[in-house]
Design a protein around this motif. Structure first.
Motif, short mmCIF file in Angstrom:
data_model
loop_
_atom_site.label_atom_id
_atom_site.label_comp_id
_atom_site.label_asym_id
_atom_site.label_seq_id
_atom_site.Cartn_x
_atom_site.Cartn_y
_atom_site.Cartn_z
N LEU A 179 -0.77 13.45 0.50
CA LEU A 179 -1.43 12.07 0.60
C LEU A 179 -0.94 11.45 1.61
CD1 LEU A 179 -3.47 10.12 -0.68
CD2 LEU A 179 -1.76 9.36 -2.15
N GLN A 180 -1.54 11.01 2.61
CA GLN A 180 -1.20 10.01 3.67
C GLN A 180 -1.90 8.80 3.80
OE1 GLN A 180 1.29 11.14 5.45
NE2 GLN A 180 1.51 13.20 4.39
N PRO A 181 -1.36 7.72 4.54
CA PRO A 181 -1.97 6.52 4.80
C PRO A 181 -3.12 6.46 5.50
CG PRO A 181 0.38 6.59 5.61
CD PRO A 181 0.21 7.88 5.11
N ARG A 182 -3.52 7.59 6.23
CA ARG A 182 -4.75 7.99 6.78
C ARG A 182 -5.98 8.02 5.84
NH1 ARG A 182 -6.14 13.43 7.34
NH2 ARG A 182 -4.54 14.51 6.73
N HIS A 183 -5.28 8.50 4.53
CA HIS A 183 -6.61 8.74 3.66
C HIS A 183 -7.14 7.59 2.96
CE1 HIS A 183 -4.53 12.82 3.51
NE2 HIS A 183 -5.50 12.94 3.96
N ARG A 208 1.83 9.78 -5.12
CA ARG A 208 2.42 10.90 -4.72
C ARG A 208 3.33 11.62 -5.75
NH1 ARG A 208 4.02 8.30 0.12
NH2 ARG A 208 2.32 8.24 1.84
N ASP A 209 4.13 10.52 -6.47
CA ASP A 209 5.13 11.21 -7.48
C ASP A 209 3.98 11.75 -8.55
OD1 ASP A 209 6.95 10.33 -5.83
OD2 ASP A 209 7.40 8.47 -6.91
N THR A 210 2.96 11.05 -8.79
CA THR A 210 2.06 11.60 -10.04
C THR A 210 1.35 12.94 -9.59
OG1 THR A 210 1.72 9.13 -10.32
CG2 THR A 210 0.38 10.79 -11.45
N VAL A 266 0.79 -1.23 0.01
CA VAL A 266 -0.05 0.13 -0.09
C VAL A 266 1.02 1.14 0.04
CG1 VAL A 266 -1.74 1.52 1.41
CG2 VAL A 266 -2.14 -1.17 1.19
N GLU A 267 1.94 1.19 0.71
CA GLU A 267 2.68 2.44 0.95
C GLU A 267 3.37 2.73 -0.46
OE1 GLU A 267 4.68 5.78 1.55
OE2 GLU A 267 3.08 4.61 2.88
N ARG A 268 3.92 1.62 -1.27
CA ARG A 268 4.56 1.72 -2.50
C ARG A 268 3.45 2.41 -3.63
NH1 ARG A 268 6.78 -3.42 -1.43
NH2 ARG A 268 5.24 -4.51 -2.59
N LEU A 269 2.11 1.84 -3.35
CA LEU A 269 1.03 2.52 -4.51
C LEU A 269 0.82 3.99 -3.98
CD1 LEU A 269 -1.83 0.12 -4.80
CD2 LEU A 269 -0.36 1.14 -6.29
N LEU A 270 1.07 4.49 -2.63
CA LEU A 270 0.71 5.74 -2.20
C LEU A 270 1.95 6.74 -2.70
CD1 LEU A 270 -0.70 5.42 1.43
CD2 LEU A 270 -1.97 5.78 -0.65
#
Length: 642
Positions: free
Chosen positions: A359-363, A350-352, A342-346
């Motif tokens: 954009l945080q994990p809490r979202h 973010r890079d996009t 999930v963190e890799r996807l986030l």
């Protein structure tokens, strides 16, 4: 002008046709389907209730073959409900065709584009045109991608929904406001199709049942033996009751996805493995991080990696693209989404987006992983030689196994499987040609784009609820609302358009057998917001208990199983728990205007207990599971007493 157009007499002829259709949609109950499985002999037994299996059942039934379909869990409970939600699946075929010049991928892409047009035609309420934006940051790549998308249009031919085109930098940012603007040269837009995968699979199963097929979920295949007169004897188990029974069929089709090899070994214990499990991770984010109508495709930056996909779905944003081989796993059970994936996807997201977008994990509202088998040829001299598209295998005992494929190829695979069954098993179909290319699925008959307005006018529904019902049920929304009382039209959750009548309808007509069937595959709330699904459980439990007559013990078992599903497969407690405090605060601020009386009574109790459950975002999943079990059981008991 609009009011004059929507006068009741304008709908007279349409309503008469709808009423005739309602009489044709009566489906056997699950108990009647099970009785047929026990007492009749079949030409074709399809094992597996995913997209491919339901497609096979529909193809066989429309040919006039005596058909049975069994699924060990619920329809679309595997990868068929955990797809990217894109019909064509450009994340692999188009990407390989553009970047690697793979001619075979181009040919496959041409076939899939034709099937995309078919899906848009046979189920317009479940499949819709989806514009996809491809941002361009490297000017040198623009000609390559532009030519590739024009080839995409040419391959689609008459089946192309709309032509691709270039957008300026300003127009690109207007379509996708939070897209990273630094270095952006512009964007290319092409048009794919988006589907509601779980409900599309259900529509295939229901249409097959309407055509005479016996379909039953929660029926597991235990054993296969040879019988007299060229029949196969299959030992089945009703998963819900534990009852075992035998049934006969001239042909068995194995369409079980991740369980393909386990079914093949029931037929032949020496069978070589052909399915290697691979998992793809998706997360659901608030819709504000994306575009309300436009998806985004960011091509892969390295060989072997899927591109990043961002897609609007159910007023939320789905993000996916990771596809990793799962080493040392049987591939049967759905894995828990990992924090690392999930963190890799986030981070990719973010890079996009613009750097100021925090954009945080809490979202993350929900997270899941789906198993997609990686198919290898069992007879290849080189070990683990991949099969690029799909595989149809006929065993020595004439069991037909289907492996691979995707949503856009389900009908082609089903057609090839039934043709193979006719040839190898000497079946005698009443129809020699397939009609599934033009056959409208359940809910598509007389479907009209003005249906939401009709539902608003005739049943006094809010527009978002009417739009949701039309998109999910098609013309069946009329039947659903016709049998719904005023209380049945109450929302299940103030932030979602789902109503109570849908739960009753799912039990009565859509073979929903437990809570997970409803929150995950009849309604899609578990896939877009796991905590909202948790909040829905008491009300869904009450409504389903009225239909199925569950005892207190059975209700607690159902509640526990649904909570376990949200923890194990939707990331609740490991990914989504970081949002728990926000949800508890939001619950206190909810407006009760559209909530039923029982929610008002239990609101204070639920808020207090939910706040206690979610007081620490770092609680382990097991702790959250046990505490939410207590909370929801208490609410359920209070509702029962009141």
């Amino acid at each position: 002008m609009l009011r004059a157009f929507l006068k009741p007499q304008r709908w007279g002829c349409w309503m008469q046709r709808a009423q005739r259709l309602l009489s044709q949609r009566r489906l056997p109950t699950r108990e009647q389907q099970l009785a047929a499985l026990k007492s009749e002999q079949y030409d074709v037994l399809v094992v597996g209730g995913g997209a491919i299996g339901c497609g096979c059942a529909l193809e066989a039934a429309t040919r006039g073959l005596k058909t049975a379909l069994v699924e060990a869990a619920d329809f679309a409970s595997g990868a068929s409900s955990k797809s990217s939600k894109l019909i064509e699946g450009s994340s692999s075929y188009m990407n390989a065709a553009l970047q690697h010049g793979d001619v075979q991928q181009i040919y496959m892409l041409e076939q899939l584009l034709k099937e995309r047009a078919t899906m848009l035609h046979i189920a317009p309420h479940l499949n819709r045109v989806q514009p996809m934006l491809m941002p361009i940051y490297n000017a040198l790549s623009l000609p390559l991608y532009w030519l590739g998308l024009k080839l995409y249009d040419v391959l689609a031919g008459n089946a192309n929904v709309r032509g691709s085109h270039f957008l300026s930098r300003q127009a690109t940012l207007k379509q996708f406001p939070l897209l990273k603007s630094e270095g952006l040269r512009g964007g290319l837009v092409y048009y794919d199709g988006q589907l509601d995968d779980a409900r599309m699979c259900l529509a295939l199963a229901l249409t097959a049942a309407q055509r005479g097929a016996a379909v039953a979920n929660y029926v597991r295949l235990l054993h296969i033996a040879d019988d007299k007169l060229h029949c196969r004897l299959a030992l089945m188990k009703n998963v819900l009751t534990g009852e075992e029974f035998a049934m006969q069929s001239k042909c068995i089709i194995n369409a079980t996805g991740a369980e393909t090899d386990s079914i093949r070994k029931l037929d032949d214990a020496r069978a070589h493995k052909i399915a290697l499990p691979r998992i793809g991770t998706h997360v659901s984010l608030p819709g504000l991080f994306g575009s309300s109508h436009c998806g985004l495709l960011l091509p892969s930056r390295r060989l072997g990696e899927d591109p990043l996909l961002m897609l609007p779905f159910e007023q939320h944003l789905l993000v996916g693209g990771l596809d990793v081989e799962r080493v040392g796993c049987s591939g049967v059970t759905a894995p828990t989404p990992s924090v690392a994936a999930v963190e890799r996807l986030l981070q990719q997201t973010r890079d996009t987006l613009e750097p100021h977008v925090q954009l945080q994990p809490r979202h993350v509202l929900s997270a899941w992983t789906g198993i997609r088998p990686y198919i290898v040829c069992p007879y290849s001299s080189s070990e683990q030689q991949p099969v690029p598209h799909f595989l149809v295998e006929v065993s020595d005992k004439r069991m037909i196994s289907l492996a691979g494929g995707r949503w856009a190829s389900y009908r082609v695979m089903a057609l090839e499987a039934i043709e193979t069954a006719i040839d190898y098993c000497q079946l005698q179909p009443l129809e020699t040609r397939s009609c599934t290319r033009q056959l409208l699925l359940d809910g598509a008959e007389d479907y009209c784009e003005l249906l939401p307005l009709q539902l608003v006018q005739q049943h006094q529904l809010p527009l978002d609820v009417a739009q949701h019902l039309a998109d999910s049920y098609g013309s069946n929304a009329l039947e659903l609302c016709a049998h719904a009382s005023a209380s049945d039209k109450q929302r299940l959750h103030p932030q979602f358009p789902y109503i109570e009548a849908e739960v009753t309808y799912a039990c009565q007509r859509e073979y929903a057998c437990n809570l997970v069937d409803v929150i995950a595959r009849r309604l899609r709330v578990a896939f877009v917001d796991a905590l909202a699904a948790l909040q829905l459980l008491p009300d869904v439990l009450r409504l389903m208990s009225e239909q199925h007559g569950w005892t207190q013990c059975e209700q607690k078992q159902q509640l526990r199983a649904a909570q376990q599903f949200l923890v194990d497969e939707m990331g609740l407690g490991s990914i989504v728990s970081m949002r728990a405090k926000l949800i508890a605060q939001a619950l206190e601020a909810q407006q009760p205007l559209q909530m039923s009386v029982r929610i008002k009574r239990s609101k204070a109790c639920m808020s207090h207990n939910l706040a206690a459950v979610t007081s620490s975002a770092s609680q382990p999943a097991d702790t959250i599971l046990s505490q939410t079990d207590s909370v929801l059981s208490h609410k359920c008991d209070s509702d029962t007493k009141s």
